[in-house]
Design an enzyme around this catalytic site. Structure first.
Site, PDB file in Angstrom:
ATOM      1  N   GLY A 312      42.980 -88.684 -64.377  1.00 21.38           N
ATOM      2  CA  GLY A 312      42.917 -87.316 -64.875  1.00 21.38           C
ATOM      3  C   GLY A 312      43.020 -86.330 -63.721  1.00 21.38           C
ATOM      4  O   GLY A 312      43.681 -86.596 -62.719  1.00 21.38           O
ATOM      5  N   GLU A 313      42.390 -85.173 -63.888  1.00 23.91           N
ATOM      6  CA  GLU A 313      42.357 -84.104 -62.877  1.00 23.91           C
ATOM      7  C   GLU A 313      43.719 -83.436 -62.674  1.00 23.91           C
ATOM      8  O   GLU A 313      43.827 -82.476 -61.926  1.00 23.91           O
ATOM      9  CB  GLU A 313      41.876 -84.621 -61.512  1.00 23.91           C
ATOM     10  CG  GLU A 313      40.528 -85.297 -61.514  1.00 23.91           C
ATOM     11  CD  GLU A 313      40.143 -85.876 -60.158  1.00 23.91           C
ATOM     12  OE1 GLU A 313      40.900 -85.672 -59.174  1.00 23.91           O
ATOM     13  OE2 GLU A 313      39.099 -86.545 -60.073  1.00 23.91           O
ATOM     14  N   GLY A 314      44.791 -83.944 -63.293  1.00 16.96           N
ATOM     15  CA  GLY A 314      46.138 -83.460 -63.016  1.00 16.96           C
ATOM     16  C   GLY A 314      46.865 -84.288 -61.987  1.00 16.96           C
ATOM     17  O   GLY A 314      47.966 -83.935 -61.567  1.00 16.96           O
TER      18      GLY A 314
END
Length: 347
Positions: A312-314
Site C-alpha cells: 500500500g502507501e502508493g
C-alpha cells in the site's frame, strides 16, 4: 453532493496517435505495453507530444472504528499514527520511492485518531478521529462523506495549480482492507468472502474471523445502488478522500496512477459515480492482496507491474512511474522511419 464534470477522452484521436507510434523505427507493436501507455497519455492530454510534469503523491491516512471492537487486523490501531510519523520522518517505503522518482509527497490526515504536530509535508484535513464501528452503524455521515470529497478536491486543485499533471494516491489506516473488501463486494456484486484477504498478515484463524465479522457487517447494512451510501456505510475517511481526489483529478484532466487494493476500492466507488474517470487512469501494479486482481478484471484494467507487492502507501504506483516516463519519452524522442531515413517494412 458535488457533481464532477469529467470529459471523456476523444477516442477518435487514437487513429492519429497509433499512426505516430507505428511509424517509429521499430516493428509494429514491439514496445508492447509502453505503446498502450503512450496512447493513453496522448488521449488524456489531447496531444501527440505528452509531457509529465511534477508527479504528485498524496498519502491519505485514517482510522477505522471497527478495529476498536473486532479483530479484523493483525495490527493495533496505534500503528496508523506511528506510520504517519514515519512518513513525515522520511522512513517509509513510499518516501524512498518518491525520492527516487522525483515525486512531490504530501501526507493527508483524513481522520486519524491522533493529533499530529505541524509539519511541512502534513496536510491537516481531519474529518473526525476515525470512523464509527460499521458493525453497529454507518462508518460516516452523509455530511462527513461530502466534506471528505470537498477537502480532497481542494487539495488536488492546489497541486494542479502548482503545475502537476500526473498524480497518485496512497493510504494508511489499520483496518482499511476490511473497508476495501466491503466496498469491492458492494460495487462488483462478488460474494463478500471472495473479496477478503489477509491484509497486513492475518493467520488462517484470523482470516476466518475477519470473514465472519465482515459477512455480518455486510448483512447488517445490505447493499445500496447508490455508491455514496455504500461509501458512507463501509468506507474510511482516507478511502472517501481518495475517491473524491480521483474524481477531481480526472475533472482537471490529470493522469491518475492507481495503486493497489485500497486505492482501487476508492476507484470502484469513483467510477460508479462517473465512469469517465477511468479514461484518466493507469494501473501501477497488481497487488498480492487476493481481491485486487478481481477488481482489475471488473474494471477491464491491465496493470503495468506484477511484483507481488501488498504494502500500500502508493508504493506500486511510484515504482511504475519510470515505465510511464519511458512511454512518454519514446513517443516524443524516438525517430520515425522518415526522419531516420529507414525503410518502413510495412510500406
Amino acid at each position: 453532493m458535488k457533481k464532477f464534470n469529467i470529459t471523456p477522452t476523444n477516442k477518435e484521436f487514437s487513429k492519429e496517435i497509433k499512426h505516430k507510434i507505428n511509424n517509429k523505427t521499430k516493428p509494429l507493436g514491439s514496445l508492447g505495453t509502453l505503446e498502450t501507455i503512450a496512447e493513453k497519455l496522448c488521449l488524456i492530454q489531447n496531444t501527440l507530444t505528452p509531457k509529465l510534469n511534477k508527479p504528485t503523491m498524496l498519502v491519505f491516512a485514517g482510522d477505522h472504528g471497527i478495529v476498536n471492537n473486532h479483530p479484523v487486523s493483525s495490527c493495533p490501531q496505534e500503528v496508523t499514527p506511528q506510520m504517519v510519523i514515519n512518513f513525515l520522518e522520511g522512513g517509509a517505503g513510499i518516501n524512498v520511492f518518491c525520492k527516487q522518482h522525483g515525486f512531490d509527497l504530501s501526507v493527508v490526515d483524513a481522520g486519524v485518531n491522533y493529533d499530529f504536530e505541524v509539519h511541512k509535508e502534513l496536510i491537516n484535513a481531519k474529518i473526525d478521529y476515525g470512523t464509527k464501528d460499521y458493525s453497529l452503524e454507518p462508518a460516516m455521515t452523509k455530511e462527513q462523506c461530502e466534506k471528505a470529497f470537498e477537502v480532497a478536491g481542494e487539495i488536488v486543485t492546489q497541486k494542479h495549480k502548482n503545475g502537476s499533471n500526473i498524480i497518485s494516491f496512497g493510504e494508511m489506516g489499520i483496518g482499511n482492507t476490511s473497508s476495501a473488501s466491503l466496498l469491492m463486494s458492494a460495487i462488483t456484486k462478488l460474494s463478500i468472502e471472495t473479496c477478503i484477504g489477509v491484509g497486513a498478515g492475518l493467520t488462517d484463524k484470523g482470516l476466518a474471523n475477519k470473514i465472519e465479522i465482515l459477512t455480518n457487517v455486510y448483512k447488517f447494512h445490505g447493499v445500496s445502488e447508490n455508491p455514496l451510501v455504500n461509501l458512507q456505510n463501509f468506507g474510511g475517511f482516507e478511502v472517501a478522500m481518495m475517491t473524491g481526489a480521483m474524481l477531481k483529478a480526472a475533472e482537471l484532466k490529470m493522469t491518475l496512477i492507481i495503486d493497489g487494493f485500497i486505492a482501487t476500492s476508492s476507484l470502484l466507488v469513483a467510477q460508479a459515480i462517473n465512469k469517465n474517470v477511468l479514461d484518466y487512469c493507469l494501473f501501477g501494479h497488481v497487488s498480492n492482496e487476493q481481491g485486487h486482481i478481481k477488481m482489475l478484471n471488473f474494471l477491464n484494467a491491465t496493470p503495468i507491474l506484477h511484483l507481488g507487492l501488498r504494502l500500500g502507501e502508493g508504493t506500486g504506483a511510484a515504482i511504475a512511474y519510470p515505465i510511464i516516463q519511458s512511454a512518454a519519452i519514446f513517443i516524443n524522442q524516438m525517430a520515425s522511419f522518415e526522419s531516420a531515413g529507414v525503410v518502413n517494412p510495412a510500406d
